[in-house]
Design an enzyme around this catalytic site. Structure first.
Site, short mmCIF file in Angstrom:
data_model
loop_
_atom_site.label_atom_id
_atom_site.label_comp_id
_atom_site.label_asym_id
_atom_site.label_seq_id
_atom_site.Cartn_x
_atom_site.Cartn_y
_atom_site.Cartn_z
N ASP A 128 54.75 25.52 36.12
CA ASP A 128 54.40 24.24 35.49
C ASP A 128 53.59 23.41 36.48
O ASP A 128 54.05 23.16 37.60
CB ASP A 128 55.68 23.50 35.09
CG ASP A 128 55.43 22.40 34.07
OD1 ASP A 128 54.35 22.41 33.46
OD2 ASP A 128 56.31 21.54 33.89
N HIS A 135 49.24 10.64 33.91
CA HIS A 135 50.70 10.85 33.94
C HIS A 135 51.24 10.72 35.36
O HIS A 135 52.22 10.01 35.61
CB HIS A 135 51.05 12.23 33.37
CG HIS A 135 52.50 12.59 33.54
ND1 HIS A 135 53.52 11.94 32.88
CD2 HIS A 135 53.10 13.53 34.33
CE1 HIS A 135 54.69 12.47 33.25
NE2 HIS A 135 54.46 13.42 34.12
N GLU A 201 58.16 16.28 27.09
CA GLU A 201 56.87 16.23 27.77
C GLU A 201 55.86 16.99 26.93
O GLU A 201 56.07 18.17 26.64
CB GLU A 201 56.96 16.82 29.19
CG GLU A 201 57.71 15.91 30.14
CD GLU A 201 57.62 16.31 31.60
OE1 GLU A 201 57.79 15.42 32.46
OE2 GLU A 201 57.38 17.50 31.90
N GLU A 203 52.88 19.00 26.55
CA GLU A 203 52.08 19.86 27.43
C GLU A 203 51.37 20.93 26.61
O GLU A 203 51.68 21.14 25.44
CB GLU A 203 52.97 20.57 28.48
CG GLU A 203 53.82 19.61 29.31
CD GLU A 203 54.33 20.23 30.61
OE1 GLU A 203 53.77 21.26 31.07
OE2 GLU A 203 55.30 19.68 31.17
N ASP A 235 58.13 20.45 27.37
CA ASP A 235 58.96 20.70 28.55
C ASP A 235 60.08 19.65 28.56
O ASP A 235 59.96 18.59 29.16
CB ASP A 235 58.08 20.59 29.80
CG ASP A 235 58.85 20.89 31.07
OD1 ASP A 235 59.91 21.51 30.98
OD2 ASP A 235 58.37 20.51 32.15
N ARG A 239 65.92 13.20 32.58
CA ARG A 239 65.40 12.30 33.63
C ARG A 239 66.46 11.84 34.62
O ARG A 239 66.18 11.68 35.82
CB ARG A 239 64.74 11.08 32.99
CG ARG A 239 63.57 11.38 32.08
CD ARG A 239 62.42 12.03 32.81
NE ARG A 239 61.29 12.28 31.93
CZ ARG A 239 60.27 13.06 32.23
NH1 ARG A 239 60.23 13.68 33.39
NH2 ARG A 239 59.28 13.22 31.38
N GLN A 242 67.25 14.71 36.82
CA GLN A 242 66.07 14.95 37.66
C GLN A 242 66.03 13.99 38.85
O GLN A 242 65.76 14.38 39.99
CB GLN A 242 64.81 14.78 36.80
CG GLN A 242 63.49 15.05 37.52
CD GLN A 242 62.29 14.95 36.58
OE1 GLN A 242 62.44 14.71 35.38
NE2 GLN A 242 61.10 15.14 37.11
N LYS A 255 64.93 20.60 34.23
CA LYS A 255 63.84 21.21 33.47
C LYS A 255 64.26 22.54 32.84
O LYS A 255 63.76 22.90 31.78
CB LYS A 255 62.64 21.47 34.39
CG LYS A 255 62.07 20.21 35.02
CD LYS A 255 61.28 19.41 34.00
CE LYS A 255 60.52 18.28 34.66
NZ LYS A 255 59.60 17.62 33.74
N THR A 259 62.52 24.97 27.43
CA THR A 259 61.09 24.68 27.34
C THR A 259 60.60 25.35 26.06
O THR A 259 60.74 26.56 25.92
CB THR A 259 60.34 25.25 28.56
OG1 THR A 259 60.93 24.75 29.76
CG2 THR A 259 58.86 24.90 28.53
N GLU A 366 57.24 7.39 29.96
CA GLU A 366 56.07 6.51 30.04
C GLU A 366 56.00 5.56 28.84
O GLU A 366 55.69 4.38 28.99
CB GLU A 366 54.79 7.35 30.10
CG GLU A 366 54.65 8.15 31.38
CD GLU A 366 53.61 9.25 31.23
OE1 GLU A 366 52.44 9.01 31.55
OE2 GLU A 366 53.97 10.35 30.78
#
Length: 421
Positions: A128, A135, A201, A203, A235, A239, A242, A255, A259, A366
């Protein structure tokens, strides 16, 4: 618009210009097999493999009998181009081979509604990247402040980490809210429990075609020969887990909880008509990462959430793959520069795709600006992060003149955490 004898709606993701590859099975025939999407149908390649008799494929028809795309991906561009040319011919309105052979047609086509989709390849390795400047800047501002938003290495190399291939799942697979260690209070010891800040996420990812020998890098001038096609990717990210785990070696359990990728692999040949000039890179990257050829793509991307009790999904993000700073060729060249050997079916992901406008931010981290504001979903609902029962749906397409080259859906629904792990 070139037409197929198979009916294709104008807003279908799968016209004759697309012809993406996937792996499917049916109730009647549970064997995994390769197919190509056209309209709302799937063309079963195992049924028509004898028709691939050009110079690149005649001796390799067995690849269309495999349960994954790996062998076909490994054949390289001459074989991919030959297969695409034949499929476009076979499916076109003017070509009688399939159109007029009732018996062959009956065996060769399966309605998508009757098929179960599977992972398109055996994914040996998954990497990844973190290649959207907006971002990386947004996350940097949130956690380090405006002055140190981008790490010093970010504009010099495509930052990435090795992900977990075993927990890459196909669209439609439910995702269980993870449990783990978090540290909600800086002055107190860590606690164990269900993730409270589960995120998405937005992606995209590409599949590697032919690999490279161990110890032999792929030069950027040849990188295109090693890129088979693309999928949408979500993904999923925990948080709070993380934040506590990522220093000093980067993301781990935050993570690898899951996925999700879309099942249809859109080939680079189908995407080339939508190529755009690459972003201006300043400072200029080192020579091994320099590339004059355009390899940035105009792919419109959308994220929608359908919470429990909502009748229709609400779009929370509208972005575009063209916002990437580092190209897929740069990612591939960088990945192999140390001699690391890539293999057919390896999956290399873009990182979260955020554009300059707030509505183009590709994560809830975000969109909610680290949980400081609500993301409205309508009908009295709002989110900062995902709730149990939320279904997240990623979609994307390139807009042609009267047709779309699309990716289908990349979706997953959140199941509650295990109560006694």
């Amino acid at each position: 618009v070139s037409m197929s004898f198979i009916r294709v709606d104008k807003d279908s993701d799968f016209p004759l210009q697309n012809l993406p590859y996937g792996v499917f099975s049916t109730k009647e025939e549970p064997r995994h097999r390769l197919g190509v999407a056209i309209g709302d149908q799937i063309l079963d390649l195992s049924v028509i493999k004898h028709l691939f008799n050009g110079p690149a494929l005649a001796k390799h028809q067995h690849v269309f009998d495999q349960p994954t795309l790996n062998a076909f991906m490994g054949l390289g561009r001459p074989a991919w181009s030959e297969a695409r040319a034949l499929l476009q011919k076979l499916l076109s309105a003017a070509e009688p081979t399939l159109r007029d052979n009732t018996e062959l047609r009956r065996r060769a086509f399966v309605p998508q509604a009757a098929a179960t989709m599977h992972l398109p390849a055996h994914i040996g390795d998954y990497t990844d990247f973190y290649s959207s400047r907006q971002h990386a800047t947004n996350v940097g501002i949130m956690f380090r402040g405006k002055e140190n938003a981008l790490m010093p290495n970010w504009l010099h190399l495509p930052v990435g980490y090795h992900g977990r291939a075993s927990s890459v799942v196909v669209s439609g697979t439910p995702i269980r809210r993870p449990v783990g260690q978090t540290k909600p209070d800086n002055d107190k010891p860590p606690v164990f429990g269900a993730c409270k800040r589960l995120d998405i996420e937005l992606e995209m990812a590409f599949f590697v075609g032919p690999g490279n020998k161990f110890g032999e890098p792929i030069p950027i001038s040849r990188a295109q020969e090693h890129i088979f096609g693309m999928v949408l990717m979500n993904d999923w990210s925990a948080r709070d887990i993380q934040k506590w785990e990522y220093v000093p070696l980067g993301p781990f359990l935050s993570k690898s909880l899951g996925t999700t990728i879309s099942p249809w692999v859109v080939t680079m040949e189908a995407l080339m008509p939508f190529v755009l000039p690459n972003p201006v890179q300043d400072p200029k990257p080192l020579p091994y990462l320099q590339d004059k050829e355009p390899y940035t793509f105009d792919i419109k991307l959308f994220v929608a959430i359908k919470g429990e009790g909502m009748s229709t999904p609400t779009t929370i993000c509208r972005s575009n793959f063209k916002h990437m700073y580092w190209t897929m060729k740069q990612q591939l060249a960088h990945h192999s520069i140390n001699g690391c050997n890539l293999r057919p079916g390896d999956l290399l992901a873009s990182g979260t795709i955020s554009g300059p406008e707030p509505e183009s931010f590709g994560s809830m981290l975000e969109l909610s600006w680290n949980g400081t504001k609500e993301i409205p979903l309508g009908s009295g609902q709002a989110r900062k992060f995902l709730q149990d029962g939320d279904e997240v749906i990623l979609t994307g397409y390139c807009q042609g003149n009267g047709f779309r080259v699309g990716f289908g859906q990349c979706s997953g629904k959140i199941l509650p955490a295990l109560s006694n792990p």
